[in-house]
Design a protein around this motif. Structure first.
Motif, PDB file in Angstrom:
ATOM      1  N   THR A  44       0.830  -1.207   0.000  1.00  0.00           N
ATOM      2  CA  THR A  44       0.000   0.000   0.000  1.00  0.00           C
ATOM      3  C   THR A  44       0.862   1.254   0.000  1.00  0.00           C
ATOM      4  OG1 THR A  44      -1.713  -1.206   1.216  1.00  0.00           O
ATOM      5  CG2 THR A  44      -1.868   1.195   1.201  1.00  0.00           C
ATOM      6  N   ALA A 121     -11.689   3.951   9.683  1.00  0.00           N
ATOM      7  CA  ALA A 121     -11.627   3.842   8.224  1.00  0.00           C
ATOM      8  C   ALA A 121     -11.331   5.195   7.586  1.00  0.00           C
ATOM      9  CB  ALA A 121     -12.944   3.275   7.689  1.00  0.00           C
ATOM     10  N   CYS A 125      -7.840   6.151   5.459  1.00  0.00           N
ATOM     11  CA  CYS A 125      -7.803   6.610   4.067  1.00  0.00           C
ATOM     12  C   CYS A 125      -6.699   7.644   3.846  1.00  0.00           C
ATOM     13  CB  CYS A 125      -9.154   7.204   3.671  1.00  0.00           C
ATOM     14  SG  CYS A 125     -10.474   5.990   3.438  1.00  0.00           S
ATOM     15  N   LEU A 160     -14.661   8.019   2.166  1.00  0.00           N
ATOM     16  CA  LEU A 160     -15.452   6.885   2.641  1.00  0.00           C
ATOM     17  C   LEU A 160     -16.482   6.459   1.600  1.00  0.00           C
ATOM     18  CD1 LEU A 160     -16.019   7.884   6.382  1.00  0.00           C
ATOM     19  CD2 LEU A 160     -14.572   6.035   5.511  1.00  0.00           C
ATOM     20  N   THR A 163     -14.653   4.479  -0.954  1.00  0.00           N
ATOM     21  CA  THR A 163     -14.357   3.162  -0.387  1.00  0.00           C
ATOM     22  C   THR A 163     -15.586   2.265  -0.423  1.00  0.00           C
ATOM     23  OG1 THR A 163     -12.695   4.151   1.076  1.00  0.00           O
ATOM     24  CG2 THR A 163     -13.517   1.964   1.667  1.00  0.00           C
ATOM     25  N   PHE A 167     -16.158  -1.095  -2.703  1.00  0.00           N
ATOM     26  CA  PHE A 167     -16.526  -2.341  -2.022  1.00  0.00           C
ATOM     27  C   PHE A 167     -17.822  -2.912  -2.594  1.00  0.00           C
ATOM     28  CE2 PHE A 167     -18.729  -4.670   1.347  1.00  0.00           C
ATOM     29  CZ  PHE A 167     -17.759  -5.592   1.705  1.00  0.00           C
ATOM     30  N   TRP A 185      -9.249   1.961  -6.087  1.00  0.00           N
ATOM     31  CA  TRP A 185      -9.364   2.568  -4.757  1.00  0.00           C
ATOM     32  C   TRP A 185      -8.070   3.289  -4.371  1.00  0.00           C
ATOM     33  CZ3 TRP A 185      -6.849   1.630  -0.022  1.00  0.00           C
ATOM     34  CH2 TRP A 185      -7.411   2.299   1.074  1.00  0.00           C
ATOM     35  N   THR A 189      -8.318   7.364  -3.992  1.00  0.00           N
ATOM     36  CA  THR A 189      -8.075   7.956  -2.673  1.00  0.00           C
ATOM     37  C   THR A 189      -6.718   8.656  -2.617  1.00  0.00           C
ATOM     38  OG1 THR A 189      -7.224   5.821  -1.863  1.00  0.00           O
ATOM     39  CG2 THR A 189      -9.555   6.317  -1.473  1.00  0.00           C
TER      40      THR A 189
END
Length: 222
Positions: A44, A121, A125, A160, A163, A167, A185, A189
């Motif tokens: 990441t 969460a 991010c 969010l 995200t 998802f 993603w 982000t």
């Protein structure tokens, strides 16, 4: 003229899609190399460093740069990611326990845990995009990303939402996961966070200039 502009935009769009697909595959590959848990953090970090370079217009071979950043940040990225993963696992286990229990107190606990999970969460991010942009002591990243998430709620809501959208799309079409979901993603982000950080840096710099001017000694006029 319009045809040329459209062709350039179409080329840029499909080039970005291809880049995202490659980023997705690299993230999965290096996460597997790191045995999953130990590979996700460095992968990441490497991905967000690559996203920031692309956002700044820096041309660099993606695979070579990704591998270099993965191994170069292996220890620090894991020190950053593993505590967050541990907290996420604890929250998930507790939410699962309380949400399936009867009574008012367990349900209130489940709601509280869910709220904490959403806050985590939101802060997460910003975590690795901040790592990719700033050189800070490790302990400062989570604190500052949490503070940034609270102080810039509109941006946090957008992150969010992205995200949740990724998802949902991945749950609906699982075939997206090996090719686009993770890369999309990370790119979305990461690109947005870089813009948020740039705007914040400009705001802070602009606020510091008047303060510095006020601090200058004023020459007396006789």
């Amino acid at each position: 003229m319009l045809s040329g502009t459209f062709s350039a935009r179409a080329y840029s769009f499909f080039d970005t899609l291809l880049w995202i697909a490659c980023l997705n595959l690299l993230w999965i590959f290096f996460t597997v190399i790191g045995l999953g848990v130990l590979g996700a953090g460095p992968a990441t970090a490497a991905a967000h460093i690559a996203v920031r370079k692309r956002a700044r217009g820096e041309a660099a071979p993606l695979a070579r740069s990704f591998a270099s950043q993965f191994f170069g940040n292996f220890g620090r990225a894991n020190a950053l990611a593993l505590p967050v993963m541990a907290v996420a696992v604890v929250l998930a286990m507790n939410w699962n326990f309380f949400s399936t229990s009867d009574g008012l107190f367990p349900q209130l606990m489940a709601v509280g845990i869910l709220a904490v999970a959403i806050l985590l969460a939101g802060a997460s991010c910003y975590l690795f995009p901040m790592y990719a942009r700033y050189e800070l002591p490790l302990g400062q990243y989570l604190f500052l990303s949490s503070r940034f998430a609270f102080r810039h709620l509109a941006g946090t809501v957008i992150l969010l939402f992205i995200t949740a959208a990724v998802f949902h799309a991945s749950s609906t079409v699982p075939g997206l996961i090996p090719f686009f979901s993770i890369g999309a993603w990370l790119y979305g982000t990461g690109w947005l966070c870089d813009r948020f950080f740039s705007a914040n840096d400009e705001f802070v710099a602009a606020a510091e200039v008047p303060a510095a001017e006020r601090a200058l000694p004023v020459a007396s006029v006789a």
